[in-house]
Design an enzyme around this catalytic site. Structure first.
Site, PDB file in Angstrom:
ATOM      1  CB  CYS A   1      -0.947   0.010   1.190  1.00 14.92           C
ATOM      2  SG  CYS A   1      -2.115  -1.341   1.133  1.00 14.92           S
TER       3      CYS A   1
ATOM      4  CG  HIS B   1      -3.176   3.660   2.443  1.00 11.83           C
ATOM      5  ND1 HIS B   1      -3.563   3.315   1.167  1.00 11.83           N
ATOM      6  CD2 HIS B   1      -3.261   2.518   3.191  1.00 11.83           C
ATOM      7  CE1 HIS B   1      -3.862   2.028   1.141  1.00 11.83           C
ATOM      8  NE2 HIS B   1      -3.700   1.524   2.354  1.00 11.83           N
TER       9      HIS B   1
ATOM     10  CG  ASN C   1      -6.597  -0.643   1.122  1.00  8.62           C
ATOM     11  OD1 ASN C   1      -5.858  -0.135   0.278  1.00  8.62           O
ATOM     12  ND2 ASN C   1      -6.133  -1.222   2.210  1.00  8.62           N
TER      13      ASN C   1
HETATM   14  O1  UT7 Z   1      -3.851  -1.017   3.589  1.00 13.73           O
HETATM   15  C1  UT7 Z   1      -2.974  -1.734   4.367  1.00 13.73           C
HETATM   16  C2  UT7 Z   1      -3.215  -1.515   5.793  1.00 13.73           C
HETATM   17  N1  UT7 Z   1      -4.457  -2.104   6.183  1.00 13.73           N
HETATM   18  C3  UT7 Z   1      -5.110  -1.574   7.174  1.00 13.73           C
HETATM   19  O2  UT7 Z   1      -4.687  -0.565   7.661  1.00 13.73           O
HETATM   20  C4  UT7 Z   1      -6.317  -2.282   7.697  1.00 13.73           C
HETATM   21  C5  UT7 Z   1      -6.322  -2.166   9.190  1.00 13.73           C
HETATM   22  N2  UT7 Z   1      -7.402  -2.873   9.859  1.00 13.73           N
HETATM   23  C6  UT7 Z   1      -8.703  -2.486   9.776  1.00 13.73           C
HETATM   24  O3  UT7 Z   1      -9.041  -1.605   9.023  1.00 13.73           O
HETATM   25  C7  UT7 Z   1      -9.682  -3.142  10.724  1.00 13.73           C
HETATM   26  O4  UT7 Z   1      -8.988  -3.887  11.686  1.00 13.73           O
HETATM   27  C8  UT7 Z   1     -10.717  -4.055   9.998  1.00 13.73           C
HETATM   28  C9  UT7 Z   1     -11.719  -3.200   9.257  1.00 13.73           C
HETATM   29  C10 UT7 Z   1     -10.003  -5.000   9.063  1.00 13.73           C
HETATM   30  C11 UT7 Z   1     -11.490  -4.874  11.036  1.00 13.73           C
HETATM   31  O5  UT7 Z   1     -12.140  -4.017  11.964  1.00 13.73           O
HETATM   32  P1  UT7 Z   1     -12.012  -4.277  13.529  1.00 13.73           P
HETATM   33  O6  UT7 Z   1     -12.835  -3.271  14.190  1.00 13.73           O
HETATM   34  O7  UT7 Z   1     -10.536  -4.295  13.857  1.00 13.73           O
HETATM   35  O8  UT7 Z   1     -12.667  -5.697  13.709  1.00 13.73           O
HETATM   36  P2  UT7 Z   1     -12.044  -7.071  14.229  1.00 13.73           P
HETATM   37  O9  UT7 Z   1     -11.116  -7.658  13.220  1.00 13.73           O
HETATM   38  O10 UT7 Z   1     -11.532  -6.907  15.627  1.00 13.73           O
HETATM   39  O11 UT7 Z   1     -13.337  -7.982  14.290  1.00 13.73           O
HETATM   40  C12 UT7 Z   1     -14.458  -7.642  15.136  1.00 13.73           C
HETATM   41  C13 UT7 Z   1     -15.578  -8.609  14.849  1.00 13.73           C
HETATM   42  C14 UT7 Z   1     -15.156 -10.081  14.881  1.00 13.73           C
HETATM   43  O12 UT7 Z   1     -16.200 -10.838  15.443  1.00 13.73           O
HETATM   44  P3  UT7 Z   1     -16.184 -11.276  16.994  1.00 13.73           P
HETATM   45  O13 UT7 Z   1     -14.927 -12.089  17.142  1.00 13.73           O
HETATM   46  O14 UT7 Z   1     -16.128 -10.007  17.773  1.00 13.73           O
HETATM   47  O15 UT7 Z   1     -17.444 -12.042  17.143  1.00 13.73           O
HETATM   48  C15 UT7 Z   1     -15.017 -10.430  13.418  1.00 13.73           C
HETATM   49  O16 UT7 Z   1     -15.221 -11.816  13.186  1.00 13.73           O
HETATM   50  O17 UT7 Z   1     -16.107  -8.377  13.540  1.00 13.73           O
HETATM   51  C16 UT7 Z   1     -16.146  -9.618  12.808  1.00 13.73           C
HETATM   52  N3  UT7 Z   1     -15.956  -9.336  11.398  1.00 13.73           N
HETATM   53  C17 UT7 Z   1     -16.984  -9.017  10.572  1.00 13.73           C
HETATM   54  N4  UT7 Z   1     -18.313  -8.928  10.785  1.00 13.73           N
HETATM   55  C18 UT7 Z   1     -19.079  -8.591   9.744  1.00 13.73           C
HETATM   56  C19 UT7 Z   1     -14.801  -9.290  10.676  1.00 13.73           C
HETATM   57  N5  UT7 Z   1     -15.060  -8.978   9.397  1.00 13.73           N
HETATM   58  C20 UT7 Z   1     -16.410  -8.801   9.300  1.00 13.73           C
HETATM   59  C21 UT7 Z   1     -17.267  -8.464   8.250  1.00 13.73           C
HETATM   60  N6  UT7 Z   1     -18.583  -8.353   8.503  1.00 13.73           N
HETATM   61  N7  UT7 Z   1     -16.810  -8.211   7.001  1.00 13.73           N
END
Ligand code: UT7
Length: 330
Positions: free
Chosen positions: A120, A257, A287
């Protein structure tokens, strides 16, 4: 500008361009593919839709659209390009580089052309390389592109990643000038974080000639990446201000970004910058990896928000980890 009687050379952005594939994929459509919701995606990431390349449409196709728009905006002919640097992690082919394919399409044969893979951060890396060539007096005109077709290596059954990424390209034409221009660039990497954001298949690992390479996919531990991204971007923003002896209030526009609106908001807060002074495209583009910063820059310029003479802070963070920034007097 002069230093000790010597006229300094700067790289100035002469024109910007971008290109997006026609097909728009909404969160509502993704709800039918995986267990997700528009509400979850929009509230956790800010993303509402992304563009997806058509069958047969390649990274070079998107790069060409962006490059031609940037050349037209700069009033530069392809045969004036002396250097072509292209940031991508989704090249058309393993080789030749997408930069070489693009060079030939544009009719800029003969100049140096190469790809930069910094995920990225690819565009910021490419911009920094081209800036150094111009500052050194080696070339006078450079084309810098960030282009991706991330959709080709997404596992469309993995809700943790498939809702995040999109396809697109952006480009800038840099010209040597006596006034800034790019004021500074700052590049970093830490390969110790490889496993948090990666694609486990390459040419010398996991690749099976003649077989369907089902293992080719983006893997990410999103919440871990999120935490490191926020802290690291804070640091690189501080580094950029310090290197230029600037107060954070000097920045006119943050052009970040576009991975997650919450990460963008955290950086804006660090700069004490209202969101009205931040170019946000993540809602429409998702992204697009190396495409995201130049797409946002071009959006800022063409929407009339970014004006000549203003101070822009560009930054990116991605797989590697890699990260970097560029301070630009537009
Ligand atoms: O470009 C390169 C750099 N990349 C980034 O900077 C990305 C950085 N990370 C992020 O943007 C975020 O961490 C995400 C958007 C990927 C995820 O958001 P989050 O608030 O960190 O969520 P999480 O991974 O902690 O997951 C929270 C919950 C989980 O469920 P439980 O364990 O709490 O029951 C996941 O299974 O959300 C669930 N989950 C989803 N639910 C609905 C994960 N993906 C999804 C989804 N839809 N697509």
């Amino acid at each position: 500008m002069t230093a000790g009687g010597t006229t300094l050379i700067y790289a100035r952005i002469a024109g910007t361009g971008s290109f997006l594939p026609q097909r728009v994929l909404t969160n509502a459509e993704l709800e039918r593919l995986v267990d997700t919701s528009d509400e979850w995606v929009a509230s956790r990431t800010g993303i509402r839709q992304r563009h997806i390349a058509a069958d047969g449409q390649t990274t070079c196709d998107l790069a060409e659209g962006a490059a031609r728009a940037a050349l037209a905006a700069a009033g530069v002919e392809p045969d004036e390009i002396e250097l072509l640097v292209l940031g991508t992690t989704t090249p058309d082919l393993i080789f030749p580089s997408t930069a070489c394919l693009l060079q030939h399409r544009l009719g800029a044969d003969g100049c140096a052309a190469f790809d930069v893979n910094a995920a990225c951060s690819g565009f910021i890396y490419a911009l920094s390389v081209a800036d150094k060539f111009i500052r050194a007096g080696t070339v006078k005109t450079a084309l810098v592109v960030g282009a991706e077709t991330l959709s080709r290596m997404i596992d469309w059954s993995d809700r943790a990643t498939c809702v995040l990424f999109g396809d697109g390209a952006g480009a800038v034409v840099l010209k040597a000038a006596t006034e800034p221009g790019i004021l500074s660039t700052h590049l970093h990497a830490d390969g110790g974080y490889k496993d948090l954001l990666w694609n486990p298949v390459g040419v010398s690992v996991g690749f099976k000639p003649g077989e369907k390479n089902a293992g080719v996919r983006v893997l990410m531990t999103g919440n871990e990446v999120f935490k490191v991204a926020v802290k690291t971007l804070d640091r690189v923003v501080e580094e950029t201000l310090e290197a230029n002896g600037l107060d954070r209030h000097a920045i006119d526009w943050l052009i970040p970004h576009q991975a997650n609106l919450r990460i963008i908001q955290a950086t804006a807060k660090r700069l004490d910058l209202p969101m009205e002074r931040v170019i946000v495209t993540v809602d429409k583009h998702g992204n697009t990896s190396a495409g995201s910063v130049p797409l946002a820059l071009d959006h800022g310029v063409r929407s009339g928000k970014v004006q000549r003479g203003q101070l822009l802070l560009l930054e990116a963070f991605g797989g590697g980890f890699t990260w970097g920034s560029a301070l630009v007097r537009y």
